[in-house]
Scaffold this motif. Structure first.
Motif, PDB file in Angstrom:
ATOM      1  N   ARG A   1       0.861  -1.188   0.000  1.00 20.97           N
ATOM      2  CA  ARG A   1       0.000   0.000   0.000  1.00 20.97           C
ATOM      3  C   ARG A   1       0.894   1.234   0.000  1.00 20.97           C
ATOM      4  N   THR A   2       0.539   2.228  -0.797  1.00 17.09           N
ATOM      5  CA  THR A   2       1.384   3.411  -0.947  1.00 17.09           C
ATOM      6  C   THR A   2       0.706   4.641  -0.367  1.00 17.09           C
ATOM      7  N   TYR A   3       1.489   5.460   0.363  1.00 14.65           N
ATOM      8  CA  TYR A   3       0.987   6.675   0.994  1.00 14.65           C
ATOM      9  C   TYR A   3       1.928   7.827   0.651  1.00 14.65           C
ATOM     10  N   ARG A   4       1.342   8.973   0.307  1.00 13.35           N
ATOM     11  CA  ARG A   4       2.159  10.128  -0.068  1.00 13.35           C
ATOM     12  C   ARG A   4       1.329  11.399   0.060  1.00 13.35           C
ATOM     13  N   GLU A   5       2.049  12.509   0.191  1.00 13.46           N
ATOM     14  CA  GLU A   5       1.417  13.827   0.171  1.00 13.46           C
ATOM     15  C   GLU A   5       2.276  14.745  -0.678  1.00 13.46           C
ATOM     16  N   GLY A   6       1.628  15.552  -1.531  1.00 18.02           N
ATOM     17  CA  GLY A   6       2.369  16.496  -2.361  1.00 18.02           C
ATOM     18  C   GLY A   6       3.334  15.795  -3.296  1.00 18.02           C
ATOM     19  N   THR A   7       4.551  16.346  -3.383  1.00 20.44           N
ATOM     20  CA  THR A   7       5.592  15.788  -4.255  1.00 20.44           C
ATOM     21  C   THR A   7       6.715  15.247  -3.379  1.00 20.44           C
ATOM     22  N   PRO A   8       6.696  13.960  -3.096  1.00 26.38           N
ATOM     23  CA  PRO A   8       7.695  13.384  -2.188  1.00 26.38           C
ATOM     24  C   PRO A   8       9.110  13.458  -2.763  1.00 26.38           C
ATOM     25  N   LYS A   9      10.076  13.606  -1.879  1.00 24.26           N
ATOM     26  CA  LYS A   9      11.471  13.645  -2.286  1.00 24.26           C
ATOM     27  C   LYS A   9      12.145  12.283  -2.142  1.00 24.26           C
ATOM     28  N   TYR A  10      11.602  11.443  -1.249  1.00 17.38           N
ATOM     29  CA  TYR A  10      12.211  10.144  -0.981  1.00 17.38           C
ATOM     30  C   TYR A  10      11.142   9.050  -1.075  1.00 17.38           C
ATOM     31  N   LYS A  11      11.612   7.855  -1.383  1.00 16.52           N
ATOM     32  CA  LYS A  11      10.731   6.687  -1.415  1.00 16.52           C
ATOM     33  C   LYS A  11      11.223   5.698  -0.368  1.00 16.52           C
ATOM     34  N   VAL A  12      10.341   5.367   0.578  1.00 14.02           N
ATOM     35  CA  VAL A  12      10.720   4.503   1.689  1.00 14.02           C
ATOM     36  C   VAL A  12       9.853   3.248   1.694  1.00 14.02           C
ATOM     37  N   ALA A  13      10.490   2.099   1.850  1.00 12.31           N
ATOM     38  CA  ALA A  13       9.779   0.836   2.018  1.00 12.31           C
ATOM     39  C   ALA A  13       9.606   0.591   3.506  1.00 12.31           C
ATOM     40  N   LEU A  14       8.373   0.508   3.952  1.00  6.82           N
ATOM     41  CA  LEU A  14       8.069   0.254   5.362  1.00  6.82           C
ATOM     42  C   LEU A  14       7.613  -1.190   5.515  1.00  6.82           C
ATOM     43  N   TYR A  15       8.483  -2.019   6.094  1.00 11.83           N
ATOM     44  CA  TYR A  15       8.125  -3.424   6.306  1.00 11.83           C
ATOM     45  C   TYR A  15       7.111  -3.524   7.441  1.00 11.83           C
ATOM     46  N   ASP A  16       5.985  -4.126   7.126  1.00 15.11           N
ATOM     47  CA  ASP A  16       4.871  -4.210   8.063  1.00 15.11           C
ATOM     48  C   ASP A  16       4.956  -5.496   8.884  1.00 15.11           C
ATOM     49  N   PHE A  17       5.628  -5.411  10.025  1.00 15.45           N
ATOM     50  CA  PHE A  17       5.657  -6.516  10.976  1.00 15.45           C
ATOM     51  C   PHE A  17       4.555  -6.350  12.026  1.00 15.45           C
ATOM     52  N   GLY A  18       3.701  -5.340  11.797  1.00 13.92           N
ATOM     53  CA  GLY A  18       2.674  -4.954  12.753  1.00 13.92           C
ATOM     54  C   GLY A  18       2.844  -3.478  13.058  1.00 13.92           C
ATOM     55  N   TYR A  19       3.049  -2.685  11.992  1.00 14.77           N
ATOM     56  CA  TYR A  19       3.481  -1.291  12.145  1.00 14.77           C
ATOM     57  C   TYR A  19       2.389  -0.396  12.720  1.00 14.77           C
ATOM     58  N   LYS A  20       2.833   0.661  13.392  1.00 16.72           N
ATOM     59  CA  LYS A  20       1.942   1.685  13.908  1.00 16.72           C
ATOM     60  C   LYS A  20       1.837   2.805  12.866  1.00 16.72           C
ATOM     61  N   ARG A  21       0.636   3.289  12.654  1.00  9.83           N
ATOM     62  CA  ARG A  21       0.393   4.280  11.605  1.00  9.83           C
ATOM     63  C   ARG A  21       1.240   5.531  11.759  1.00  9.83           C
TER      64      ARG A  21
END
Length: 368
Positions: free
Chosen positions: A171-191
């Motif tokens: 699932r991808t989340y962004r606002e505006g024009t992002p400068k970086y792309k980060v992969a968030l591994y979901d082991f049970g992540y907090k929003r």
């Protein structure tokens, strides 16, 4: 009006045979889990929706819970993963301009059994002295079924924790024009981990826990976030092996809580189960570089054994001021740093949010 709304009888039975008699809120039924306590005075909704509590019966040491209600914005995940909820009092007349409901309604909506009107101070002392143990909350006659329930309680273990809370697709989340792309591994992540990255100019792609290093490499990300999550970290050998392969890619890595533990295990460290864990928003942590002490939010029952870290591999960067357990590692041979505490703490404190800025600075340096 009384803060307590009279309910039917409910019972908490511990694995050592101790019985607490109380009253029921939430749904009726029977719930088995690992009994733990958290010392936060606020942020009870964040506690209820933190996937790291999967499989546990959560005790709030603060005596009054629910006084400001609940709302969708403060949830750390789409649902609650706790098995049961234990409080001294719950407030049936909450008041807050942001509230959208009360805690009893939330528990009913999430199908969670709750018990109140018990001595949570006594319960906390038992856990501190004896250690974390299993238990059961039930609205049935505990005395008539005590031996049957004790057998179930003593045989209970938290299994397949990460796979029970991770998402099943990116699932991808962004606002505006992002400068970086980060992969968030979901082991049970907090929003709020995701939110802290997004507001710093990152496009965040939340990945299922089993996403391979090869799949990740093809995404051309600028950074990797290894999230928090539930369970015994050492039981996830396939994920540990994959995290080791991810580390070889040379992409900047920031790990939090379970992510900190999984990366450490992939680099040859050991983990241990703590007697009663660190859970709450008032845990002191010492930065060994600056010698400054920060107040942090934490939720974990396991810790990396600092002495098991090869000095050539990395350095322990933070320790817990109370028991001196490892709270952070900076690695020498891979592009990574990790912490055991939660710098994204939605309910506070915000002392260590600067670590997200440091992660962004590392990504910026790599891009240049």
């Amino acid at each position: 009006m009384s803060l307590l709304e009279r309910g039917d009888n409910a019972y908490l039975l511990l694995a050592d045979g101790t019985i607490f008699e109380g009253l029921h809120f939430g749904v009726k039924g029977t719930a088995i889990g690992e009994v733990v306590f958290t010392t936060g005075m606020t942020a009870y909704q964040e506690t209820l929706t933190d996937p790291s509590y999967y499989g546990q019966l959560v005790t709030q040491t603060f005596p009054l819970i629910g006084n400001y209600g609940v709302n969708a914005a403060d949830s750390e995940s789409a649902r609650s993963y706790i098995h049961g909820y234990i409080v001294r009092e719950w407030c049936n007349t909450p008041s807050n301009f942001r509230m959208e409901g009360d805690i009893d309604g939330f528990l009913k909506e999430q199908n969670i059994v709750g018990i109140y009107n018990i001595d949570t101070r006594k319960l906390t002392r038992i856990i501190r002295e004896v250690g974390v143990m299993n238990g059961v909350i039930t609205t049935e006659d505990v005395y008539a079924k005590k031996e049957e329930l004790l057998e179930q309680v003593r045989n209970y273990t938290i299994q397949n924790a990460i796979l029970s809370v991770t998402g099943d697709e990116p699932r991808t989340y962004r606002e505006g024009t992002p400068k970086y792309k980060v992969a968030l591994y979901d082991f049970g992540y907090k929003r709020n981990i995701r939110n802290e990255l997004v507001k710093r100019g990152c496009e965040v792609v939340v990945l299922p826990a089993a996403t391979s290093a090869e799949e990740l490499k093809a995404m051309h990300v600028d950074g990797i976030m290894l999230s928090n999550g539930p369970g015994d970290p050492s039981e996830n050998q396939a994920i540990i092996d994959n995290v080791g392969e991810i580390a070889k890619l040379g992409i900047p890595i920031f790990g939090i809580c379970l992510g900190h533990q999984l990366l450490a295990l992939s680099q040859g460290c050991r983990t241990e189960k703590l007697k009663y864990g660190h859970r709450g928003a008032n845990q002191p942590v010492i930065d060994l570089n600056s010698h400054r002490t920060y107040v942090t939010s934490q939720n974990h029952g396991y810790a990396v054994v600092g002495e098991s870290l090869d000095p050539e591999v990395g350095t322990v960067s933070h320790i817990n001021a109370n028991d001196k357990t490892c709270e952070g590692i900076r690695y020498h041979k891979i592009n990574a740093f990790t912490v055991q505490f939660h710098p994204e703490a939605h309910g506070g404190p915000l002392d260590t949010a600067y670590l997200f800025d440091e992660f962004v600075a590392v990504m910026e340096k790599e891009k240049k």
